[in-house]
Design a protein around this motif. Structure first.
Motif, PDB file in Angstrom:
ATOM      1  N   ASP A 173     -42.025  49.227 -30.835  1.00 25.02           N
ATOM      2  CA  ASP A 173     -40.557  49.254 -30.854  1.00 25.02           C
ATOM      3  C   ASP A 173     -39.982  50.429 -30.064  1.00 25.02           C
ATOM      4  N   GLY A 174     -40.574  50.671 -28.923  1.00 26.28           N
ATOM      5  CA  GLY A 174     -40.060  51.672 -27.996  1.00 26.28           C
ATOM      6  C   GLY A 174     -40.696  53.035 -28.127  1.00 26.28           C
ATOM      7  N   ARG A 175     -41.437  53.278 -29.205  1.00 26.26           N
ATOM      8  CA  ARG A 175     -42.029  54.602 -29.399  1.00 26.26           C
ATOM      9  C   ARG A 175     -43.140  54.902 -28.400  1.00 26.26           C
ATOM     10  N   SER A 176     -43.747  53.856 -27.819  1.00 26.90           N
ATOM     11  CA  SER A 176     -44.799  54.046 -26.812  1.00 26.90           C
ATOM     12  C   SER A 176     -44.330  53.651 -25.419  1.00 26.90           C
ATOM     13  N   ASP A 177     -43.018  53.505 -25.229  1.00 29.09           N
ATOM     14  CA  ASP A 177     -42.501  53.170 -23.903  1.00 29.09           C
ATOM     15  C   ASP A 177     -42.858  54.249 -22.896  1.00 29.09           C
TER      16      ASP A 177
END
Length: 185
Positions: A173-177
């Protein structure tokens, strides 16, 4: 039902192909460019599905998207506009809107652009996004010359949004983008 007895018909050896109404057209025409781009998008969604085999709910929705893209191809393969034969309507569009809203609710706002990467699935979702955008551009070009089901463009536009939000979902959910920084930095 569809029945295909032969794949190699040789009728396209002259650089033309058949449309859904039986008429022949050049393989480099606007309609064929749009059809080809939608077909490429469908293939890329298929690659994404193979990467997500463990995530059954996303994979099932991607299967629905693939069938929708095939329906879009069915609309595009027939010249002219006849509303009673449209295959794609607002149902897939509404489902894409719902999926984007649901996934976005779990994602922090962005304060940078996102680069393709992170997980393999997220990177492939970005490939889907870019190929769908190309398909959208090809359909826009076709729609400038001939009538096109308006749900085709709207669905392709929303599908690219879905692919972007899905890429973030697949990156925790974007934390590893992977975030963009200036190359000169």
């Amino acid at each position: 039902m569809i029945r295909i007895d032969r794949v190699a018909t040789r009728t396209g050896d002259d650089g033309t192909t058949s449309l859904g109404d039986g008429s022949r057209t050049s393989k480099d025409g606007l309609r064929i460019e749009a059809l080809g781009a939608v077909d490429e998008a469908n293939a890329e969604v298929g690659v994404l599905r193979t990467l997500l085999h463990a995530d059954d709910s996303v994979s099932a929705f991607l299967g629905r998207i693939q069938n929708g893209l095939f329906d879009i191809g069915g609309d595009l393969c027939l010249p002219g506009e006849a509303g009673d034969r449209f295959r794609i309507d607002g149902r897939l569009l509404a489902s894409l809107d719902d999926a984007v809203a649901e996934m976005s609710a779990n994602q922090p706002p962005l304060d940078s652009f996102v680069l393709p990467g992170g997980s393999a699935g997220a990177a492939q979702a970005h490939v889907v996004r870019t190929v769908v955008r190309r398909a959208e551009r090809r359909v826009v070009a076709l729609a400038a010359a001939e009538p096109v089901n308006p749900f085709v463009l709207r669905t392709l536009n929303r599908l690219s949004d879905y692919a972007f939000v899905l890429s973030r979902h697949l990156n925790d959910d974007g934390r590893s983008d992977v975030l963009w920084t200036r190359a000169s930095s």
